[in-house]
Design a protein around this motif. Structure first.
Motif, PDB file in Angstrom:
ATOM      1  N   LEU A 154       0.784  -1.280   0.052  1.00 29.64           N
ATOM      2  CA  LEU A 154      -0.140  -0.120  -0.007  1.00 29.64           C
ATOM      3  C   LEU A 154       0.657   1.299   0.126  1.00 29.64           C
ATOM      4  O   LEU A 154       0.718   2.484  -0.658  1.00 29.64           O
ATOM      5  CB  LEU A 154      -1.037   0.098   1.023  1.00 29.64           C
ATOM      6  N   LYS A 158       1.020   4.376  -2.835  1.00 28.51           N
ATOM      7  CA  LYS A 158       0.653   5.788  -2.245  1.00 28.51           C
ATOM      8  C   LYS A 158       1.721   6.786  -2.955  1.00 28.51           C
ATOM      9  O   LYS A 158       1.661   8.224  -3.174  1.00 28.51           O
ATOM     10  CB  LYS A 158       0.796   6.024  -0.899  1.00 28.51           C
ATOM     11  N   THR A 178      -8.637  -8.141  -3.082  1.00 28.44           N
ATOM     12  CA  THR A 178      -8.920  -7.449  -1.931  1.00 28.44           C
ATOM     13  C   THR A 178      -7.840  -6.355  -1.742  1.00 28.44           C
ATOM     14  O   THR A 178      -8.111  -5.204  -1.556  1.00 28.44           O
ATOM     15  CB  THR A 178      -8.946  -8.088  -0.542  1.00 28.44           C
ATOM     16  N   LYS A 181      -8.208  -3.974  -4.696  1.00 27.78           N
ATOM     17  CA  LYS A 181      -9.157  -2.858  -4.337  1.00 27.78           C
ATOM     18  C   LYS A 181      -8.814  -1.753  -3.523  1.00 27.78           C
ATOM     19  O   LYS A 181      -9.030  -0.523  -3.812  1.00 27.78           O
ATOM     20  CB  LYS A 181     -10.397  -3.607  -3.855  1.00 27.78           C
ATOM     21  N   GLN A 182      -7.723  -2.310  -2.611  1.00 26.34           N
ATOM     22  CA  GLN A 182      -7.180  -1.201  -1.532  1.00 26.34           C
ATOM     23  C   GLN A 182      -6.268  -0.206  -2.490  1.00 26.34           C
ATOM     24  O   GLN A 182      -6.217   0.928  -2.255  1.00 26.34           O
ATOM     25  CB  GLN A 182      -6.389  -1.879  -0.612  1.00 26.34           C
ATOM     26  N   GLU A 184      -6.983   0.643  -5.501  1.00 26.64           N
ATOM     27  CA  GLU A 184      -7.742   1.555  -6.240  1.00 26.64           C
ATOM     28  C   GLU A 184      -8.212   2.586  -5.444  1.00 26.64           C
ATOM     29  O   GLU A 184      -8.319   3.731  -5.735  1.00 26.64           O
ATOM     30  CB  GLU A 184      -8.824   0.772  -6.687  1.00 26.64           C
ATOM     31  N   GLU A 185      -8.497   2.155  -4.027  1.00 24.62           N
ATOM     32  CA  GLU A 185      -9.137   3.164  -3.072  1.00 24.62           C
ATOM     33  C   GLU A 185      -7.829   4.375  -3.122  1.00 24.62           C
ATOM     34  O   GLU A 185      -7.987   5.535  -2.854  1.00 24.62           O
ATOM     35  CB  GLU A 185      -9.058   2.640  -1.759  1.00 24.62           C
ATOM     36  N   ILE A 186      -6.815   4.062  -2.825  1.00 23.21           N
ATOM     37  CA  ILE A 186      -5.668   4.831  -2.592  1.00 23.21           C
ATOM     38  C   ILE A 186      -5.481   5.794  -3.895  1.00 23.21           C
ATOM     39  O   ILE A 186      -5.300   7.154  -3.819  1.00 23.21           O
ATOM     40  CB  ILE A 186      -4.308   3.985  -2.349  1.00 23.21           C
ATOM     41  N   VAL A 188      -7.579   6.337  -6.264  1.00 26.55           N
ATOM     42  CA  VAL A 188      -8.700   7.324  -6.732  1.00 26.55           C
ATOM     43  C   VAL A 188      -8.763   8.587  -5.712  1.00 26.55           C
ATOM     44  O   VAL A 188      -9.320   9.824  -6.244  1.00 26.55           O
ATOM     45  CB  VAL A 188     -10.158   6.522  -6.374  1.00 26.55           C
ATOM     46  N   ALA A 189      -8.115   8.376  -4.710  1.00 25.60           N
ATOM     47  CA  ALA A 189      -7.973   9.538  -3.882  1.00 25.60           C
ATOM     48  C   ALA A 189      -6.854  10.726  -4.165  1.00 25.60           C
ATOM     49  O   ALA A 189      -6.957  11.648  -3.489  1.00 25.60           O
ATOM     50  CB  ALA A 189      -7.759   9.060  -2.176  1.00 25.60           C
ATOM     51  N   CYS A 195      -6.081   6.251 -13.053  1.00 26.53           N
ATOM     52  CA  CYS A 195      -5.671   5.072 -12.810  1.00 26.53           C
ATOM     53  C   CYS A 195      -6.945   4.018 -13.115  1.00 26.53           C
ATOM     54  O   CYS A 195      -7.825   4.410 -13.602  1.00 26.53           O
ATOM     55  CB  CYS A 195      -5.901   4.803 -11.044  1.00 26.53           C
TER      56      CYS A 195
END
Length: 238
Positions: A154, A158, A178, A181-182, A184-186, A188-189, A195
């Motif tokens: 992760l 970042k 899983t 997807k984490q 992707e969350e990073i 997208v922020a 991305c």
């Protein structure tokens, strides 16, 4: 940390395979495949089986046919992973991704010296971690693609600062859905970083480069991933 999925379906290596040639680039023997009108470059970084694997060269030739100058360096110095020679964990101690990243930087500089100002990089499994390192700075590459990544954390994600596509497998112990997807969350922020994260159904880790070309279903899934990779580079490496 790494086991059977990373080592499954080992290829039969062929130092003379592919339509390209082997040249020195950035101090490394490198498989080069290029079209006559290549204006932009793509760096492909292999999995643990190295740059002589037939499928990685097939992918390089495919990307070259789309108009890119493609480089696949010999990051393992003629010592790719081979079953029964030594355990994978022992092999990895001598072939770490940190060393791969440092070796990749002179290759990028050599591509720039050839006049390629825009460079894309794609990494498969082991190579994905190296590409993630290059993705920290636009001074290295313009865009990145990770295919069934291994060893990527992760914190690594970042630090990504270039457009990045992550293509994962539904069945994957090292880049499980899983975790992706984490990722992707990073990403997208970070609105400044475009991305795309996609999980390919019914495939296992390694599917995009360690597939049997005679298996039509497997080849179709791999070809779809290659097309997504090419689409990403066509959009951002220009």
């Amino acid at each position: 940390m790494a086991g059977s999925q990373c080592c499954s379906n080992p290829p039969t290596l062929n130092p003379h395979g592919g339509a390209g040639t082997v040249e020195l680039l950035g101090g490394l023997k490198t498989y080069i495949s290029a079209s006559s009108n290549s204006k932009h470059a793509v760096l492909l970084i292999s999995d643990i089986f190295g740059y002589e694997a037939p499928n990685i060269r097939m992918v390089a030739d495919k990307v070259a046919a789309a108009g890119f100058y493609v480089a696949v360096p010999n990051f393992f110095y003629d010592d790719p992973f081979v079953y029964d020679n030594k355990p994978l964990q022992v092999w990895l101690k001598d072939h770490g991704t940190d060393k791969g990243l440092e070796d990749a930087k002179p290759v990028v500089e050599a591509l720039k010296a050839k006049g390629f100002s825009s460079i894309g990089a794609a990494g498969f499994c082991w190579g994905a971690k190296v590409v993630t390192g290059l993705s920290k700075s636009k001074s290295f590459i313009s865009a990145a693609v990770l295919l069934h990544p291994s060893f990527v954390s992760l914190d690594n994600i970042k630090e990504v600062n270039v457009p990045i596509a992550i293509l994962g497998a539904e069945i994957d112990d090292y880049g499980p859905p899983t975790l992706l997807k984490q990722f992707e969350e990073i990403l997208v922020a970070k609105p400044e970083v475009d991305c795309h994260v996609e999980i390919f159904p019914n495939v296992e880790h390694g599917w995009a480069v360690r597939y049997n070309a005679d298996d039509q279903v497997a080849a179709n899934s791999a070809n779809e991933a290659h097309k997504k990779m090419l689409d990403w580079f066509s959009k951002y490496v220009k």
